[in-house]
Design a protein around this motif. Structure first.
Motif, PDB file in Angstrom:
ATOM      1  N   SER A  49     -11.510   9.765 -19.439  1.00  0.00           N
ATOM      2  CA  SER A  49     -12.709   9.943 -18.468  1.00  0.00           C
ATOM      3  C   SER A  49     -12.553  11.147 -17.113  1.00  0.00           C
ATOM      4  O   SER A  49     -11.291  11.386 -16.527  1.00  0.00           O
ATOM      5  CB  SER A  49     -13.497   9.384 -17.556  1.00  0.00           C
ATOM      6  OG  SER A  49     -13.834   8.038 -18.513  1.00  0.00           O
ATOM      7  N   ILE A  62     -12.859  11.813  -3.819  1.00  0.00           N
ATOM      8  CA  ILE A  62     -11.488  10.649  -4.317  1.00  0.00           C
ATOM      9  C   ILE A  62     -10.675  10.517  -2.872  1.00  0.00           C
ATOM     10  O   ILE A  62      -9.898  12.313  -2.574  1.00  0.00           O
ATOM     11  CB  ILE A  62     -10.712  10.645  -5.714  1.00  0.00           C
ATOM     12  CG1 ILE A  62     -12.783  10.251  -7.015  1.00  0.00           C
ATOM     13  CG2 ILE A  62      -9.936   9.126  -6.066  1.00  0.00           C
ATOM     14  CD1 ILE A  62     -12.324  10.753  -8.048  1.00  0.00           C
ATOM     15  N   SER A  89      -9.215   9.632 -15.853  1.00  0.00           N
ATOM     16  CA  SER A  89      -8.700   8.568 -15.373  1.00  0.00           C
ATOM     17  C   SER A  89      -8.494   7.876 -16.996  1.00  0.00           C
ATOM     18  O   SER A  89      -8.895   8.756 -17.610  1.00  0.00           O
ATOM     19  CB  SER A  89      -8.956   7.424 -15.138  1.00  0.00           C
ATOM     20  OG  SER A  89     -10.977   7.365 -15.548  1.00  0.00           O
ATOM     21  N   MET A 143     -10.242   1.640 -10.141  1.00  0.00           N
ATOM     22  CA  MET A 143     -10.140   2.857 -10.792  1.00  0.00           C
ATOM     23  C   MET A 143      -8.880   3.980 -10.880  1.00  0.00           C
ATOM     24  O   MET A 143      -8.235   3.550  -9.720  1.00  0.00           O
ATOM     25  CB  MET A 143     -10.833   3.513 -11.324  1.00  0.00           C
ATOM     26  CG  MET A 143     -10.263   4.739 -11.956  1.00  0.00           C
ATOM     27  SD  MET A 143     -12.575   5.397 -12.904  1.00  0.00           S
ATOM     28  CE  MET A 143     -12.922   4.780 -13.705  1.00  0.00           C
ATOM     29  N   HIS A 144      -7.858   3.454 -11.471  1.00  0.00           N
ATOM     30  CA  HIS A 144      -6.270   4.933 -11.443  1.00  0.00           C
ATOM     31  C   HIS A 144      -6.543   6.543 -11.906  1.00  0.00           C
ATOM     32  O   HIS A 144      -7.292   6.234 -13.068  1.00  0.00           O
ATOM     33  CB  HIS A 144      -5.507   4.384 -11.813  1.00  0.00           C
ATOM     34  CG  HIS A 144      -4.976   3.049 -11.900  1.00  0.00           C
ATOM     35  ND1 HIS A 144      -4.437   1.899 -12.091  1.00  0.00           N
ATOM     36  CD2 HIS A 144      -5.572   2.023 -10.612  1.00  0.00           C
ATOM     37  CE1 HIS A 144      -3.267   0.550 -11.783  1.00  0.00           C
ATOM     38  NE2 HIS A 144      -4.723   1.011 -10.657  1.00  0.00           N
ATOM     39  N   TYR A 145      -6.329   7.355 -11.249  1.00  0.00           N
ATOM     40  CA  TYR A 145      -6.660   8.164 -11.826  1.00  0.00           C
ATOM     41  C   TYR A 145      -5.310   8.969 -11.847  1.00  0.00           C
ATOM     42  O   TYR A 145      -4.040   8.815 -10.699  1.00  0.00           O
ATOM     43  CB  TYR A 145      -7.219   8.952 -10.225  1.00  0.00           C
ATOM     44  CG  TYR A 145      -9.000   8.619  -9.569  1.00  0.00           C
ATOM     45  CD1 TYR A 145      -9.847   8.666 -10.947  1.00  0.00           C
ATOM     46  CD2 TYR A 145      -9.142   7.231  -9.009  1.00  0.00           C
ATOM     47  CE1 TYR A 145     -11.200   8.242 -10.161  1.00  0.00           C
ATOM     48  CE2 TYR A 145     -10.065   6.931  -8.609  1.00  0.00           C
ATOM     49  CZ  TYR A 145     -11.369   7.204  -9.496  1.00  0.00           C
ATOM     50  OH  TYR A 145     -12.371   6.859  -9.179  1.00  0.00           O
ATOM     51  N   HIS A 191     -13.200  13.806 -13.913  1.00  0.00           N
ATOM     52  CA  HIS A 191     -14.012  13.192 -12.075  1.00  0.00           C
ATOM     53  C   HIS A 191     -13.836  14.438 -11.580  1.00  0.00           C
ATOM     54  O   HIS A 191     -14.402  14.501 -11.154  1.00  0.00           O
ATOM     55  CB  HIS A 191     -12.854  11.812 -12.362  1.00  0.00           C
ATOM     56  CG  HIS A 191     -13.212  11.056 -12.649  1.00  0.00           C
ATOM     57  ND1 HIS A 191     -14.055   9.508 -12.505  1.00  0.00           N
ATOM     58  CD2 HIS A 191     -11.958  10.112 -13.328  1.00  0.00           C
ATOM     59  CE1 HIS A 191     -13.822   8.491 -13.892  1.00  0.00           C
ATOM     60  NE2 HIS A 191     -12.695   8.841 -13.788  1.00  0.00           N
ATOM     61  N   ASP A 243      -5.826   6.799  -4.246  1.00  0.00           N
ATOM     62  CA  ASP A 243      -6.083   6.733  -5.338  1.00  0.00           C
ATOM     63  C   ASP A 243      -5.649   7.323  -6.777  1.00  0.00           C
ATOM     64  O   ASP A 243      -5.731   7.309  -7.496  1.00  0.00           O
ATOM     65  CB  ASP A 243      -7.613   6.233  -5.562  1.00  0.00           C
ATOM     66  CG  ASP A 243      -7.942   5.915  -4.625  1.00  0.00           C
ATOM     67  OD1 ASP A 243      -7.601   4.778  -4.264  1.00  0.00           O
ATOM     68  OD2 ASP A 243      -9.691   5.615  -4.100  1.00  0.00           O
ATOM     69  N   LYS A 269       1.913  10.263 -16.721  1.00  0.00           N
ATOM     70  CA  LYS A 269       1.805   8.753 -16.428  1.00  0.00           C
ATOM     71  C   LYS A 269       1.824   8.236 -17.005  1.00  0.00           C
ATOM     72  O   LYS A 269       3.555   6.817 -17.078  1.00  0.00           O
ATOM     73  CB  LYS A 269       0.389   8.240 -16.892  1.00  0.00           C
ATOM     74  CG  LYS A 269       0.014   6.798 -17.012  1.00  0.00           C
ATOM     75  CD  LYS A 269      -1.722   6.786 -17.722  1.00  0.00           C
ATOM     76  CE  LYS A 269      -1.671   7.622 -19.146  1.00  0.00           C
ATOM     77  NZ  LYS A 269      -0.732   6.213 -20.207  1.00  0.00           N
ATOM     78  N   GLN A 286      -2.752   8.400  -9.077  1.00  0.00           N
ATOM     79  CA  GLN A 286      -1.470   7.825  -8.972  1.00  0.00           C
ATOM     80  C   GLN A 286      -0.790   8.249  -9.357  1.00  0.00           C
ATOM     81  O   GLN A 286       0.319   8.116  -9.096  1.00  0.00           O
ATOM     82  CB  GLN A 286      -1.377   6.508 -10.295  1.00  0.00           C
ATOM     83  CG  GLN A 286      -3.105   5.542 -10.710  1.00  0.00           C
ATOM     84  CD  GLN A 286      -2.182   5.084  -8.940  1.00  0.00           C
ATOM     85  OE1 GLN A 286      -1.699   4.222  -9.455  1.00  0.00           O
ATOM     86  NE2 GLN A 286      -3.556   4.789  -8.503  1.00  0.00           N
ATOM     87  N   GLU A 324      -8.206   5.554 -20.698  1.00  0.00           N
ATOM     88  CA  GLU A 324      -8.189   4.228 -20.561  1.00  0.00           C
ATOM     89  C   GLU A 324      -7.273   3.997 -22.164  1.00  0.00           C
ATOM     90  O   GLU A 324      -6.196   4.215 -22.654  1.00  0.00           O
ATOM     91  CB  GLU A 324      -9.780   4.050 -21.547  1.00  0.00           C
ATOM     92  CG  GLU A 324     -10.542   3.926 -20.160  1.00  0.00           C
ATOM     93  CD  GLU A 324     -10.341   3.375 -18.829  1.00  0.00           C
ATOM     94  OE1 GLU A 324      -9.665   2.160 -18.946  1.00  0.00           O
ATOM     95  OE2 GLU A 324     -10.955   3.413 -18.088  1.00  0.00           O
TER      96      GLU A 324
END
Length: 366
Positions: free
Chosen positions: A29, A83, A22, A1-3, A31, A87, A338, A89, A24
Motif C-alpha cells: 500500500s 506519519i 507498507s 503499521m510498519h512503513y 501512503h 514509525d 526491508k 522502519q 503485506e
C-alpha cells in the motif's frame, strides 16, 4: 503499521523520487509520494561528473550535496504524510549513479548521495550502496529490481515481462508458476540517448511526449550503425549505463551522417530503443504480457512503436497490476531496504551473475 521509504534517482538525473509504503504478504500500500527536482547547478555538476570531469574535491562535495537533496526529499515526504518518522522502519536509497563498470579486473559501481546525511536528517535507519555486495560476489550489481518484480508481479497463470523504460531499459521475464528461472538484464538505452540528443540540440532536458522525434524519420543506415554496438548481442548477465551510451556515442555514429536533421536523429534514437528492446525480449512464451514502467511510459510515440513491434503480444503498464509506473523503482528500494534490515537477500543470481544470494547494502542506523 510498519512503513518503509524508498528513494530513487535514475540516469535521467531529473529529480529524486520518494515513496512511503507498507508491505503485506504479497501486496503493498502506498501512503505518499514525492518528487523533488535537482537544482539546475547540482544537476549540471552531476552530469559533468558522469563525464569524468570531477576531481576528488568535487566528488566529495557532490556526495554530500546529493545526500542532502535525498534527505530533503525524504523529510518532506514524511512531513506531508502526517506519519511520524518513528514509525518508518527504514529508508532504502539507491543514490545517484555516476559510473557503472561491473566488468574487468577491478569492477565497481559508483552511486553517490551520502546516506549518513539521510539518516541524520530523518532520524530513520537508512540503507544504501546496494550494488557493491553483488559485484563482490561476481555479479553485475544490476539490475537489482527483478527480485522485487518477482515478489510482487509473479503470476501462477500468466507469463509476464516487466519492461523498465528509464535512462537505460531493462527487462524482467517472470514465467508463470515459477516454472523456469527468471531472466533479467539491461537491453541498452531507453531514454538516455533521447534525452542527451534533445538537450544537445534544443536545450530541453527531454523530448516531451516525443514531439521532436515525431517530426523526423528513421534513418536506416544510422540505425544499422548504432545496432552494430557489441553490447546489443552480448549474452546476459549484462548491465550498462551512460558511461557507454551518451552524447559522445551518438556523435561517433553521426560522423558518417553529418547532414542529418536533428529530428531524424531523434527518431532514429527512438527506433534504436524500440528495436533493441524487441530483439532481446525472451521468446519462451507467445502468451506473454509486457508491463512497462519508468519515464518512457509517458512518451506516447515510444509506447506506440513498441506496441506495433510487439504485434499480438499485449503491452500495458504496471498500473494494470496496481502500481503506478512512475513509482516502481522507489518502491523496489524500500522493499530492498526491508530485505536488508531483516537479513534477507536482495539479489537474483540468475539475473546478476553473482555466485549466490546475498544480503545487500550498507546500513546507517537512526
Amino acid at each position: 503499521m510498519h512503513y518503509w521509504l524508498g528513494l530513487m534517482s535514475g540516469t535521467s538525473m531529473d529529480a529524486v523520487d520518494a515513496v512511503l509504503v507498507s508491505f503485506e504478504a504479497q501486496s503493498l500500500s502506498i501512503h505518499g509520494t514525492h518528487s523533488l527536482p535537482y537544482p539546475d547547478d547540482l544537476r549540471h555538476r552531476l552530469v559533468m561528473a558522469t563525464r569524468n570531469q570531477a576531481d576528488p574535491d568535487e566528488l566529495g562535495e557532490l556526495d554530500t550535496l546529493t545526500g542532502q537533496h535525498f534527505a530533503r526529499t525524504a523529510s518532506e515526504l514524511i512531513e506531508r504524510s502526517g506519519i511520524s518518522s518513528k514509525d518508518v522502519q527504514g529508508i532504502g536509497s539507491h543514490g545517484q549513479t555516476l559510473r557503472h563498470q561491473p566488468s574487468g579486473s577491478a569492477p565497481f559501481s559508483m552511486q553517490i548521495g551520502s546516506a549518513a546525511f539521510i539518516a541524520e536528517a530523518t532520524g530513520v535507519t537508512t540503507v544504501s550502496d546496494f550494488r557493491s555486495r553483488d559485484i563482490a560476489a561476481g555479479g553485475q550489481g544490476a539490475p537489482l529490481v527483478p527480485a522485487f518484480h518477482k515478489w510482487l508481479f509473479e503470476s501462477e497463470e500468466q507469463d509476464r515481462c516487466i519492461l523498465n523504460l528509464g535512462g537505460i531499459a531493462n527487462i524482467t521475464w517472470l514465467p508463470a508458476g515459477n516454472r523456469k528461472p527468471i531472466i533479467g538484464f539491461d537491453t541498452g538505452p531507453a531514454n538516455a540517448l533521447l534525452d542527451a540528443w534533445c538537450l544537445d540540440q534544443t536545450g530541453r532536458h527531454f523530448d516531451d511526449h516525443g514531439h521532436l522525434a515525431s517530426e523526423g524519420a528513421t534513418n536506416t543506415e544510422l540505425l544499422a550503425s548504432m545496432l552494430s554496438d557489441a553490447y546489443f548481442t552480448k549474452p546476459a548477465p549484462k548491465s550498462t549505463g551512460k558511461e557507454r551510451f551518451n552524447i559522445d556515442w551518438i556523435r561517433t555514429h553521426l560522423q558518417r551522417f553529418p547532414d542529418l536533421a536533428p529530428e531524424d536523429v531523434q527518431r532514429t534514437l527512438l527506433q534504436l530503443t524500440v528495436t533493441t528492446v524487441l530483439q532481446q525480449l525472451p521468446q519462451e512464451s507467445a502468451d506473454m504480457t509486457v508491463y512497462a514502467c519508468g519515464g518512457g511510459t509517458f512518451n506516447p510515440l515510444l509506447m506506440n512503436e513498441l506496441r506495433l513491434g510487439l504485434g499480438s503480444v499485449t503491452l500495458t503498464t504496471t498500473g494494470a497490476l496496481g502500481l503506478d509506473p512512475q513509482w516502481v523503482e522507489p518502491v523496489a528500494f524500500a522493499w530492498l531496504a526491508k530485505q536488508t534490515l531483516k537479513g534477507l537477500p536482495g539479489n537474483v543470481p540468475e539475473v546478476t551473475g553473482a555466485t549466490g544470494r546475498r544480503v545487500l547494502g550498507a546500513i546507517y542506523p537512526a
